[in-house]
Design a protein around this motif. Structure first.
Motif, PDB file in Angstrom:
ATOM      1  N   ALA A  21       0.914  -1.149   0.016  1.00  0.00           N
ATOM      2  CA  ALA A  21      -0.108  -0.050   0.153  1.00  0.00           C
ATOM      3  C   ALA A  21       0.790   1.386  -0.051  1.00  0.00           C
ATOM      4  N   HIS A  22       2.031   1.133   0.805  1.00  0.00           N
ATOM      5  CA  HIS A  22       2.890   2.224   0.835  1.00  0.00           C
ATOM      6  C   HIS A  22       3.518   2.496  -0.428  1.00  0.00           C
ATOM      7  N   ALA A  23       3.945   1.670  -0.982  1.00  0.00           N
ATOM      8  CA  ALA A  23       4.525   1.718  -2.509  1.00  0.00           C
ATOM      9  C   ALA A  23       3.675   2.332  -3.507  1.00  0.00           C
ATOM     10  N   ALA A  24       2.317   1.824  -3.293  1.00  0.00           N
ATOM     11  CA  ALA A  24       1.281   2.234  -4.169  1.00  0.00           C
ATOM     12  C   ALA A  24       1.005   3.729  -4.264  1.00  0.00           C
ATOM     13  N   ASP A  25       1.242   4.212  -2.958  1.00  0.00           N
ATOM     14  CA  ASP A  25       1.054   5.586  -2.478  1.00  0.00           C
ATOM     15  C   ASP A  25       2.052   6.509  -2.889  1.00  0.00           C
ATOM     16  N   SER A  26       3.334   5.950  -3.327  1.00  0.00           N
ATOM     17  CA  SER A  26       4.557   6.727  -3.581  1.00  0.00           C
ATOM     18  C   SER A  26       4.694   6.837  -5.198  1.00  0.00           C
ATOM     19  N   TYR A  27       4.965   8.315  -5.524  1.00  0.00           N
ATOM     20  CA  TYR A  27       5.050   8.594  -6.771  1.00  0.00           C
ATOM     21  C   TYR A  27       6.371   9.081  -7.243  1.00  0.00           C
ATOM     22  N   ARG A  28       6.647   9.186  -8.435  1.00  0.00           N
ATOM     23  CA  ARG A  28       7.658   9.822  -9.154  1.00  0.00           C
ATOM     24  C   ARG A  28       7.206  10.858 -10.193  1.00  0.00           C
ATOM     25  N   PHE A  29       7.547  12.242  -9.844  1.00  0.00           N
ATOM     26  CA  PHE A  29       7.059  13.180 -10.720  1.00  0.00           C
ATOM     27  C   PHE A  29       8.316  13.753 -11.426  1.00  0.00           C
ATOM     28  N   ALA A  30       8.432  13.967 -12.678  1.00  0.00           N
ATOM     29  CA  ALA A  30       9.379  14.471 -13.394  1.00  0.00           C
ATOM     30  C   ALA A  30       9.243  15.920 -13.673  1.00  0.00           C
ATOM     31  N   VAL A  31      10.158  16.731 -13.419  1.00  0.00           N
ATOM     32  CA  VAL A  31      10.201  18.163 -13.742  1.00  0.00           C
ATOM     33  C   VAL A  31      11.255  18.289 -14.931  1.00  0.00           C
ATOM     34  N   GLN A  63      14.992  16.526 -14.914  1.00  0.00           N
ATOM     35  CA  GLN A  63      15.579  15.967 -16.035  1.00  0.00           C
ATOM     36  C   GLN A  63      15.363  16.959 -17.247  1.00  0.00           C
ATOM     37  N   GLY A  64      16.247  17.367 -17.850  1.00  0.00           N
ATOM     38  CA  GLY A  64      16.081  18.192 -19.144  1.00  0.00           C
ATOM     39  C   GLY A  64      17.331  18.089 -20.148  1.00  0.00           C
ATOM     40  N   PRO A  65      17.329  18.964 -21.216  1.00  0.00           N
ATOM     41  CA  PRO A  65      18.370  19.209 -22.101  1.00  0.00           C
ATOM     42  C   PRO A  65      19.255  20.000 -21.420  1.00  0.00           C
ATOM     43  N   VAL A  66      20.556  19.872 -21.753  1.00  0.00           N
ATOM     44  CA  VAL A  66      21.765  20.740 -21.100  1.00  0.00           C
ATOM     45  C   VAL A  66      21.455  22.050 -21.402  1.00  0.00           C
ATOM     46  N   GLU A  67      21.198  22.216 -22.859  1.00  0.00           N
ATOM     47  CA  GLU A  67      20.980  23.507 -23.475  1.00  0.00           C
ATOM     48  C   GLU A  67      19.651  23.550 -23.987  1.00  0.00           C
ATOM     49  N   HIS A  68      19.245  24.967 -24.277  1.00  0.00           N
ATOM     50  CA  HIS A  68      18.049  25.087 -24.992  1.00  0.00           C
ATOM     51  C   HIS A  68      17.851  24.447 -26.394  1.00  0.00           C
ATOM     52  N   GLU A  69      17.189  23.206 -26.273  1.00  0.00           N
ATOM     53  CA  GLU A  69      17.169  22.167 -27.434  1.00  0.00           C
ATOM     54  C   GLU A  69      15.771  21.576 -27.610  1.00  0.00           C
ATOM     55  N   PRO A  70      14.705  22.228 -28.201  1.00  0.00           N
ATOM     56  CA  PRO A  70      13.407  21.583 -28.142  1.00  0.00           C
ATOM     57  C   PRO A  70      13.260  20.201 -28.572  1.00  0.00           C
ATOM     58  N   ALA A  71      14.098  19.677 -29.769  1.00  0.00           N
ATOM     59  CA  ALA A  71      13.972  18.360 -30.084  1.00  0.00           C
ATOM     60  C   ALA A  71      14.719  17.357 -28.840  1.00  0.00           C
ATOM     61  N   THR A  72      15.710  17.788 -27.952  1.00  0.00           N
ATOM     62  CA  THR A  72      16.072  17.066 -27.267  1.00  0.00           C
ATOM     63  C   THR A  72      15.119  17.145 -26.137  1.00  0.00           C
ATOM     64  N   GLN A  73      14.480  17.970 -25.633  1.00  0.00           N
ATOM     65  CA  GLN A  73      13.528  18.036 -24.617  1.00  0.00           C
ATOM     66  C   GLN A  73      12.157  17.073 -24.795  1.00  0.00           C
ATOM     67  N   ALA A  74      11.925  17.104 -26.308  1.00  0.00           N
ATOM     68  CA  ALA A  74      10.905  16.130 -26.713  1.00  0.00           C
ATOM     69  C   ALA A  74      11.321  14.699 -26.469  1.00  0.00           C
ATOM     70  N   GLN A  75      12.630  14.496 -26.798  1.00  0.00           N
ATOM     71  CA  GLN A  75      12.937  12.920 -26.629  1.00  0.00           C
ATOM     72  C   GLN A  75      13.133  12.465 -25.066  1.00  0.00           C
ATOM     73  N   ILE A  76      13.643  13.590 -24.096  1.00  0.00           N
ATOM     74  CA  ILE A  76      13.498  13.361 -22.856  1.00  0.00           C
ATOM     75  C   ILE A  76      12.276  13.054 -22.319  1.00  0.00           C
ATOM     76  N   ILE A  77      11.222  13.802 -22.661  1.00  0.00           N
ATOM     77  CA  ILE A  77       9.930  13.649 -22.258  1.00  0.00           C
ATOM     78  C   ILE A  77       9.218  12.203 -22.672  1.00  0.00           C
ATOM     79  N   ASP A  78       9.602  11.743 -24.036  1.00  0.00           N
ATOM     80  CA  ASP A  78       9.357  10.478 -24.723  1.00  0.00           C
ATOM     81  C   ASP A  78      10.037   9.483 -23.532  1.00  0.00           C
ATOM     82  N   ASP A  79      11.352   9.560 -23.345  1.00  0.00           N
ATOM     83  CA  ASP A  79      11.714   8.700 -22.411  1.00  0.00           C
ATOM     84  C   ASP A  79      11.271   8.428 -21.162  1.00  0.00           C
TER      85      ASP A  79
END
Length: 314
Positions: A21-31, A63-79
């Motif tokens: 139950a405790h594990a089920a109530d624990s969440y991993r949120f990505a920024v 987790q995000g791209p090191v530099e401002h790279e929209p394509a890399t950000q999209a790939q990170i979200i997909d991952d």
């Protein structure tokens, strides 16, 4: 003995179920920020981490791209979708690219909110952050207070496809509409959130327009390189003090407050990135629990000048 064994087995089963139950109530949120080399997002990260620790059952993944790279950000979200995180908070670099990934995440059952920069046409549940149109208007209003007589001005922006920055540019123009201010050709310039390039662009605006009366970066990028910003301002520091050259800059990071205090800018309009990180965790947790949230959650602005900078430096 059999009774004792049976009681022990029941107790162990109870502990095991409690653990499940405790594990089920624990969440991993990505920024997911636009860029991890932008100190603005460090404050959002800190807010996320602190609130996750306070809540106790949340892990904040930053987790995000090191530099401002929209394509890399999209790939990170997909991952992160593939990793089946429990929620996503995204500062959108490119609305079109991010919308595709946001919709994919929602279809996979992952709650998604945006922060700092929105993708309003996507299936995200909420936006947490600044009212960017009002932010731009505030920058323009501060410039009008400094120099109601007007002149020429130029803006520095970040990513050309960033929806939040486009709104800020529109807001500055709206605030100055009907005044005696005129925008120089080639404004805004686009630094792609590169702090060194942003400083260079400030110099380029001054070189191309020797009589320019104001420079308005709609993000804090050039001031995030304090030595470079000082080198740019130093030859014109007397003009800044007299408001012949007005420097009105977005954001209020500690380094910027110190530069304003020391005479390297006239006014700052700041966001509250730490609060964005905190509210992002709270909002994702509510969504995960099936609770309703407001679609738009504004975190406010701060206006800082030489008159009140000491309060903020504290």
């Amino acid at each position: 003995m059999n009774i004792l064994k049976s009681l022990a087995a029941v107790a162990l089963a109870s502990v095991a179920l409690s653990g499940v139950a405790h594990a089920a109530d624990s969440y991993r949120f990505a920024v997911v920020p636009k860029a991890m080399n932008n100190p603005f997002f460090d404050l959002a990260r800190d807010g996320c981490m602190e609130e996750a620790k306070k809540l106790g059952n949340i892990e904040c993944i930053y987790q995000g791209p090191v530099e401002h790279e929209p394509a890399t950000q999209a790939q990170i979200i997909d991952d992160l979708i593939t990793q089946k995180v429990d929620g996503l908070a995204i500062s959108v670099s490119d609305a079109a690219a991010a919308t595709t990934m946001i919709n994919k995440a929602v279809e996979a059952g992952i709650p998604v909110i945006t922060f700092d920069s929105d993708a309003a046409e996507s299936k995200r549940s909420a936006y947490v952050g600044t009212d960017n149109k009002e932010f731009g208007k505030a920058l323009g209003e501060e410039l009008l207070k400094l120099k109601p007589e007007g002149g020429t001005y130029g803006m520095i922006s970040g990513g050309a496809a960033a929806p939040n920055l486009a709104l800020r540019v529109d807001g500055v123009r709206e605030a100055l509409k009907g005044s005696k201010w005129t925008e120089v050709p080639g404004s805004p310039t686009f630094s792609n959130d590169d702090v060194t390039l942003a400083v260079q662009q400030a110099g380029d605006l001054k070189t191309a327009n020797p009589d320019i009366a104001a420079i308005v970066p709609v993000g804090g990028w050039p001031m995030f390189a304090p030595d470079g910003w000082k080198n740019f301002v130093e030859p014109f520091k007397a003009d800044v003090a007299s408001k012949k050259l007005a420097l009105v800059v977005a954001d209020t990071l500690p380094v910027q407050l110190e530069l304003l205090r020391d005479g390297y800018a006239n006014a700052l309009v700041g966001q509250r990135p730490h609060e964005m990180g905190v509210v992002a965790m709270q909002t994702l947790l509510k969504l995960k629990k099936g609770e309703k949230v407001d679609e738009i959650i504004y975190t406010g602005l701060d206006r800082v000048t030489a008159a009140n900078v000491s309060e903020f430096v504290k």
